[in-house]
Motif scaffolding. Structure first.
Motif, mmCIF file in Angstrom:
data_model
loop_
_atom_site.group_PDB
_atom_site.id
_atom_site.type_symbol
_atom_site.label_atom_id
_atom_site.label_comp_id
_atom_site.label_asym_id
_atom_site.label_seq_id
_atom_site.Cartn_x
_atom_site.Cartn_y
_atom_site.Cartn_z
ATOM 1 N N GLU A 372 -7.306 1.799 90.681
ATOM 2 C CA GLU A 372 -7.804 3.113 91.095
ATOM 3 C C GLU A 372 -8.787 3.647 90.047
ATOM 4 O O GLU A 372 -9.841 4.195 90.383
ATOM 5 C CB GLU A 372 -6.636 4.098 91.261
ATOM 6 N N ALA A 373 -8.432 3.483 88.763
ATOM 7 C CA ALA A 373 -9.304 3.955 87.684
ATOM 8 C C ALA A 373 -10.620 3.171 87.689
ATOM 9 O O ALA A 373 -11.707 3.744 87.584
ATOM 10 C CB ALA A 373 -8.604 3.801 86.333
ATOM 11 N N THR A 374 -10.512 1.857 87.823
ATOM 12 C CA THR A 374 -11.719 1.026 87.821
ATOM 13 C C THR A 374 -12.614 1.381 88.997
ATOM 14 O O THR A 374 -13.842 1.420 88.876
ATOM 15 C CB THR A 374 -11.328 -0.467 87.886
ATOM 16 N N PHE A 375 -11.982 1.668 90.133
ATOM 17 C CA PHE A 375 -12.777 2.015 91.308
ATOM 18 C C PHE A 375 -13.587 3.289 91.061
ATOM 19 O O PHE A 375 -14.780 3.356 91.352
ATOM 20 C CB PHE A 375 -11.879 2.176 92.538
ATOM 21 N N VAL A 376 -12.923 4.298 90.496
ATOM 22 C CA VAL A 376 -13.612 5.557 90.191
ATOM 23 C C VAL A 376 -14.785 5.283 89.254
ATOM 24 O O VAL A 376 -15.930 5.682 89.513
ATOM 25 C CB VAL A 376 -12.636 6.563 89.534
ATOM 26 N N LEU A 377 -14.499 4.579 88.158
ATOM 27 C CA LEU A 377 -15.526 4.357 87.143
ATOM 28 C C LEU A 377 -16.684 3.521 87.647
ATOM 29 O O LEU A 377 -17.854 3.863 87.436
ATOM 30 C CB LEU A 377 -14.914 3.588 85.962
ATOM 31 N N GLU A 378 -16.354 2.422 88.286
ATOM 32 C CA GLU A 378 -17.418 1.486 88.642
ATOM 33 C C GLU A 378 -18.250 1.982 89.818
ATOM 34 O O GLU A 378 -19.441 1.686 89.905
ATOM 35 C CB GLU A 378 -16.834 0.092 88.893
ATOM 36 N N ARG A 379 -17.640 2.766 90.698
ATOM 37 C CA ARG A 379 -18.457 3.397 91.741
ATOM 38 C C ARG A 379 -19.384 4.426 91.099
ATOM 39 O O ARG A 379 -20.529 4.576 91.500
ATOM 40 C CB ARG A 379 -17.566 4.056 92.810
#
Lengths: 780, 152
Positions: A372-379
């Motif tokens: 979830e964190a990676t999704f937020v950051l990478e988007r």
């Protein structure tokens, strides 16, 4: 010395798995066994007015029918939650079987125990429950509004906790001064884990010995024993044995202490007969803890040059109807602390609201907070680069934590021990030929074709964790691991590990470590796991911790064996202990050819006719290992997709994964783990998603409506790695179970949006099904 | 799930009214209806057998004809449980005179829960529409039969 570490040994366990000879909980048949079937609520929210069990009791073959009140009257306590997020966190009771109110479709309301599964199921249909149906709420953003139906009377606005991390004032100020702010509203949809083996449990109570054995498809047998004995049933731990035999996948969903484990244990104590329960697939959909389900608003500020200044993240996390075992920790500590990713953020502030709804409880699912964190950051990274007119790789590179900055302390309390982010990005770009694909993309656009390139640079904190840190962040458990090594008189070895294998290949990987450590063949090493009667203690397998923590515990035990073996060797070889070295798999007198093997030493230890003074016979050692930090795998994944503009279907043309999981014990197993993780992460990006209707009915309750990826949906994966050993554990390993899931969802979503961004599309919510992509392209 | 539609029936509302409230007619037009029993004025119990895709289910249902305004409107409320879960529905029915005939307009909300919801949801709406359509076709036929038999 034979180097088994680092070689792709075929998995020892596969002989039984691929010939259908595994022993799963449901394969176990005990004499005089009965079968439980659980009557579950068809309503998301209702008051139980009455339960009529007489017709069910009269059904042929029925042994007993129990309701929630029977358990409550007998002193069965509610299920505990194992992670306290804030001092004021609201923890409403989670009854094992509902007593007066049901709170999600699937909530247990009665248990029918019969001589056969079929009789139990038939009789369950005769249990009549009078419900007064109450209004339900399924969306967490609606559940916190005033006037929403309450899941628990004790939780106003359905709020369990509001958690925050980071410096809010500094973040707000930095954002107010930013030259540009990129803002995204993100729904990280709810997922259903779908382990291949449905959950199963058998309670087997022997009245004469007052002993209970619980067989359960768990990732975590010792913790289940502790929670069930100490909190739920109040029975002595030493009289209870929990066995988790072969377990067919978990992905987090089998970490938790579930009602059914209590139901079969308690029923067996009541009836004096074994009681088995096995989920039907439909029950798995309804009652295995779900994953994800976040609504997030994220804002990232940059200066004129594209240097990141600050990140502000507000998340509403759907917890479902009750707090599952680790529910609170997933959208908070395992999420917020990861929000620095690979980047130099001067300021980060994150707030998470944990919210109850009338849905299946939500807890850890592969990656657990970190995807979830990676999704937020990478988007955000891709979106910001586009808004600033920069290449997304260049924008990331500009903001990476440099390789010489480690150990690096982030604004969200983690201290990264090592990393080389530029290295993995570089390698991934070379492997996929990034430059060429950008050219292809431009050409394709001129022809009306839609090609997109997605990058995802991730960091993971795993190998959880130092117990000290666990305690400080509210985990009601330590997070060390136990191991014990028994060298038999013939020199063969049994390893007892507190980690639990449910697909990870521990029996092979751990055997490779011990083989190298003691100079024997892996064929002479047996790994035992999943039995509280055999293993000193264990914290189970999740959070990619088995090798980093469990493997390190085994290594510590190896070192203890070596120490004792050295004393025996010195005596037998008539040398000083200081002159004995372990070389090429033998205990050697330095500079000579005089040496002893493990077999020779073991025989002496058990037949100590000629033995050092004061040394105990036998060769067996225990070890507990508590790491000094998390481990920090990282990497870069890059994908290329092509979208059919007519249908919206996404085809993955290339997928390159460059991961750094530290030293690798068995490359084939690591690669297999990465493949599985990719499948699940890509599954979330493109197909998977739990859907409830507004009354709380799960509409995606079978594989007809919940699309998990099939082999032919997925491309050939190009998997490579860089190796930056973990500096603080003895094997230099980090954990590889979750990297694929953590990186790939954002990677694919970025590629899809990249393919259509020139059409003015900034974002498409997941899953990126053909319909959604088509609608985005055609503005419908 | 929203349910709405309309059907033209070959009789004026005054003639239609009593047919619509006639238990025997109801039993005949309610798809899969077995064992209709009257439990009170305008309150009934029935077993309804429904088959949606691969799932067949028997529901113990109760239904009521409420808020009756003769020749104008009433409300049909139905709820039931079975091994496939539960069904509930509530529909407002209006009768609009139209050239000696009646346009029957229905509008309501139907919910299903349990296994049918989980497995058959995407079939449910289509199935419900089909069942309602079949019910009204049957009703039209009954109306024609009754009126025909009365006039002879």
């Amino acid at each position: 010395m034979a180097n088994y570490i680092g070689s792709s040994l075929k998995r020892k366990e596969d002989r039984r798995f691929i010939t259908g000879k595994g022993t799963y909980t449901d394969d176990i048949v005990l004499p005089n066994m009965t079968y439980a079937y659980i009557v579950r609520s068809p309503h998301a929210h209702a008051r139980i007015k009455a339960i009529h069990t007489d017709k069910a009791l009269a059904h042929p073959g029925v042994v007993a029918v129990f309701t929630g009140k029977d358990l409550q009257d007998d002193g069965v306590n509610p299920l505990p939650t194992g992670w306290q997020i804030t001092d004021s966190m609201i923890e409403p009771p989670h009854p094992v079987v509902a007593v007066d109110r049901v709170r999600y479709v699937g909530d247990p309301v009665a248990v029918v125990v019969a001589e056969s599964r079929a009789a139990a199921k038939d009789a369950a249909e005769l249990v009549e429950v009078d419900y007064e149906v109450l209004p339900a709420v399924v969306d967490a953003t609606k559940a916190i509004e005033d006037g929403a139906p309450l899941v628990h009377d004790e939780a106003p606005n359905n709020l369990s906790f509001t958690w925050e991390l980071g410096d809010k004032a500094a973040t707000d100020e930095a954002l107010s001064k930013a030259a540009h702010i990129t803002r995204l509203e993100i729904i990280n949809q709810r997922l259903i884990p779908n382990a291949m083996e449905p959950r199963s449990a058998i309670g087997d109570y022997h009245p004469a010995r007052d002993e209970l054995t619980l067989y359960t498809s768990s990732q975590n047998p010792h913790l289940i024993r502790l929670l069930m004995c100490a909190f739920v049933l109040g029975i002595p731990e030493h009289k209870v044995r929990v066995i988790s035999p072969d377990v067919g996948g978990g992905f987090g969903s089998k970490i938790f202490h579930y009602p059914e484990e209590v139901i079969v244990s308690w029923s067996s104590r009541k009836l004096g007969r074994p009681v088995k329960w096995t989920a039907e697939r439909s029950e798995s959909f309804l009652t295995d803890a779900h994953g994800r389900d976040h609504y997030t608003v994220a804002e990232m500020g940059m200066d004129e040059d594209g240097t990141i200044l600050a990140l502000r993240v507000n998340t509403i996390a759907n917890l479902g109807a009750y707090l599952s075992t680790f529910a609170g920790g997933i959208p908070t500590w395992l999420y917020g602390t990861l929000l620095a990713g690979q980047y130099k953020y001067p300021h980060i502030y994150v707030q998470t609201k944990g919210v109850f709804t009338h849905t299946t409880p939500v807890d850890a699912y592969r990656g657990a907070g970190r995807p979830e964190a990676t999704f937020v950051l990478e988007r955000l990274m891709d979106t910001a680069a586009r808004e600033l007119g920069m290449d997304p790789a260049e924008f990331r590179r500009k903001n990476f934590i440099p390789a010489d900055a480690f150990p690096y302390e982030t604004p969200v309390v983690l201290t990264y021990d090592s990393g080389n982010y530029e290295g993995s990005l570089e390698k991934a770009m070379q492997l996929i030929d990034y430059k060429k694909w950008r050219e292809e993309q431009a050409k394709a656009r001129n022809q009306g074709r839609l090609i997109g390139i997605g990058i995802s640079c991730y960091i993971e904190a795993c190998g959880i964790a130092p117990s000290k840190v666990a305690g400080a962040i509210g985990v009601r458990a330590g997070l060390y691991e136990g191991a014990s090594i028994r060298v038999h008189p013939t020199g063969q070895v049994t390893v007892y590990t507190g980690a639990h294998s449910h697909g990870q290949g521990h029996e092979t990987t751990f055997a490779q470590i011990v083989a190298d450590g003691l100079g024997i063949s892996p064929d002479n090493v047996e790994v035992v796991h999943g039995d509280t009667a055999q293993i000193p203690f264990g914290m189970g397998t999740y959070g990619s911790r088995s090798l980093a923590v469990g493997g390190s515990a085994i290594w510590r035990a190896v070192e203890k064996i070596r120490e004792k073996a050295k004393k025996i060797a010195a005596h037998k070889l008539e040398a000083s202990e200081d002159d004995i070295v372990f070389e090429d798999g033998k205990w050697v007198v330095k500079g000579t050819d005089r040496a002893l093997t493990l077999g020779e030493i073991a025989l002496t230890a058990y037949v100590p006719h000629d033995y050092p003074e004061g040394l105990e016979p036998g060769l067996e050692e225990n070890s507990f290992y508590d790491p000094s930090n998390f481990t920090f795998p990282f990497g870069t994944h890059i994908s290329v997709v092509e979208i059919d503009p007519e249908t919206g279907k996404v085809q993955i043309l290339r997928y390159v994964a460059v991961d750094d999981v530290g030293n690798v014990i068995n490359p084939m197993i690591v690669e297999g783990q990465v493949h599985g993780g990719l499948a699940q992460g890509i599954g979330q990006a493109l197909w998977e998603g739990a859907v409830y209707d507004e009354n709380g009915q799960l509409l995606t309750g079978s594989m007809m409506d919940y699309a998990i990826p099939k082999a032919d949906d997925l491309p050939h994966f190009e998997v490579d790695r860089t190796v930056t050993p973990c500096p603080h554990n003895p094997l230099g390993v980090k954990g590889a179970g979750e990297t694929g899931t953590i990186a790939s969802t954002a990677c694919i979503a970025n590629a899809v949006v990249d393919a259509v961004s020139h059409l003015g599309i900034k974002d498409i919510p997941m899953p990126l099904t053909p319909e959604r992509v088509w609608r985005a392209i055609h503005g419908k | 799930m929203k349910i709405q539609g309309d059907v033209v029936l070959p009789a004026a509302p005054e003639k239609l009214w009593e047919l619509l409230l006639d238990p025997q007619i109801i039993a005949e037009i309610l798809p899969g209806c077995k064992d209709l029993k009257q439990t009170g004025p305008d309150h009934y119990e029935a077993v309804i057998e429904a088959k949606i895709g691969p799932i067949s289910s028997r529901y113990q249902t109760r239904f009521s004809l409420l808020d009756q305004k003769p020749y104008e409107s009433y409300r049909l409320h139905i709820e039931g449980e079975g091994k496939g879960g539960f069904v509930r529905g509530d529909a407002a029915i209006r009768l609009i005179p139209e050239n000696g005939q009646t346009r029957l307009v229905y509008e309501g909300e139907g919910n299903v829960g349990g296994m049918i919801a989980r497995i058959g949801q995407r079939l449910v709406e289509a199935a419900a529409k089909m069942l309602i359509q079949r019910g009204f076709d049957d009703l039209r036929k009954k109306v024609e039969e009754r009126l025909h038999s009365k006039s002879t």
